[in-house]
Scaffold this motif. Structure first.
Motif, short mmCIF file in Angstrom:
data_model
loop_
_atom_site.label_atom_id
_atom_site.label_comp_id
_atom_site.label_asym_id
_atom_site.label_seq_id
_atom_site.Cartn_x
_atom_site.Cartn_y
_atom_site.Cartn_z
N GLU A 6 69.86 38.61 73.74
CA GLU A 6 68.45 38.96 73.93
C GLU A 6 67.85 39.43 72.61
OE1 GLU A 6 70.68 40.76 77.58
OE2 GLU A 6 70.93 40.64 75.39
N SER A 7 66.55 39.24 72.48
CA SER A 7 65.82 39.76 71.33
C SER A 7 64.37 39.96 71.72
CB SER A 7 65.94 38.82 70.13
OG SER A 7 65.36 37.58 70.43
N GLY A 8 63.64 40.69 70.88
CA GLY A 8 62.21 40.84 71.09
C GLY A 8 61.75 42.18 71.61
N GLY A 9 62.68 43.08 71.89
CA GLY A 9 62.28 44.39 72.36
C GLY A 9 61.65 45.22 71.26
N LEU A 18 54.71 42.16 74.70
CA LEU A 18 55.95 41.81 74.03
C LEU A 18 56.46 40.52 74.63
CD1 LEU A 18 58.07 45.11 73.82
CD2 LEU A 18 57.11 43.84 71.89
N ARG A 19 57.20 39.78 73.83
CA ARG A 19 57.89 38.60 74.36
C ARG A 19 59.37 38.73 74.06
NH1 ARG A 19 57.23 32.23 72.74
NH2 ARG A 19 58.37 32.95 70.90
N LYS A 64 54.20 41.24 88.83
CA LYS A 64 53.44 40.03 89.16
C LYS A 64 52.04 40.09 88.54
CE LYS A 64 55.76 38.75 93.47
NZ LYS A 64 55.65 38.67 94.94
N GLY A 65 51.66 38.99 87.91
CA GLY A 65 50.37 38.93 87.25
C GLY A 65 50.37 39.45 85.83
N ARG A 66 51.46 40.10 85.43
CA ARG A 66 51.56 40.64 84.07
C ARG A 66 52.67 39.98 83.26
NH1 ARG A 66 52.98 45.75 83.27
NH2 ARG A 66 54.21 45.94 85.20
N PHE A 67 53.77 39.65 83.91
CA PHE A 67 54.93 39.06 83.24
C PHE A 67 55.04 37.59 83.60
CE2 PHE A 67 57.83 43.07 82.75
CZ PHE A 67 56.75 43.77 82.21
N THR A 68 55.53 36.81 82.64
CA THR A 68 55.76 35.39 82.88
C THR A 68 57.10 35.00 82.29
OG1 THR A 68 53.39 34.92 82.73
CG2 THR A 68 54.89 33.06 82.53
N MET A 82 55.61 39.62 78.42
CA MET A 82 55.20 40.84 79.11
C MET A 82 53.85 41.29 78.58
SD MET A 82 58.85 42.85 79.25
CE MET A 82 58.85 43.22 77.51
N ASN A 83 52.86 41.28 79.43
CA ASN A 83 51.51 41.69 79.06
C ASN A 83 51.09 42.94 79.84
OD1 ASN A 83 51.29 39.35 77.44
ND2 ASN A 83 50.50 38.15 79.16
#
Length: 123
Positions: A6-9, A18-19, A64-68, A82-83
């Protein structure tokens, strides 16, 4: 040998984005990928899971609605965008993989785990 990295934190202010990226190696075809969040003293919670084909996706109600969650086969990477981040989104995010029939996005269904990446959203 199967590995998940994993990366991106990082540290991000409330409302920010963040992605996270999950790059598996040695993963056979047909494995599903999940993202889980762990906070000390609590169980790991399924945040988002995507089937091996990408056709099936599950999200925790809280995101839901914030993360994809999405996959890029060319880059062999699964992303968690993650928005509108909130302090309660803070924790260590793990990428996990499992084989078999697509089912619930829960910790006990997943066999292989990465080392995790920390996400901190201060209050």
């Amino acid at each position: 040998q199967l590995q998940l990295v994993e990366s991106g934190g990082g540290l991000v202010q409330p409302g920010g984005s963040l992605r996270l990226s999950c790059t598996p190696s040695g993963l056979p075809l047909g494995y599903h990928i999940g993202w889980f969040r762990h906070v000390p003293g609590k169980e790991r919670v399924g945040v988002a899971c995507i089937s091996s084909s990408g056709a099936n996706i599950k999200y925790a109600d809280s995101v839901k609605g914030r993360f994809t969650v999405s996959g890029d086969n060319a880059k062999n990477t699964v992303y968690l965008q993650m928005n509108a981040l909130k302090p309660e989104d803070s924790g260590t995010y793990f990428c996990a993989a499992r084989a078999g029939v697509w089912s619930d996005c829960v910790e006990e269904k997943y066999s292989y785990w990465g080392q995790g990446t920390q996400v901190t959203v201060p209050s």
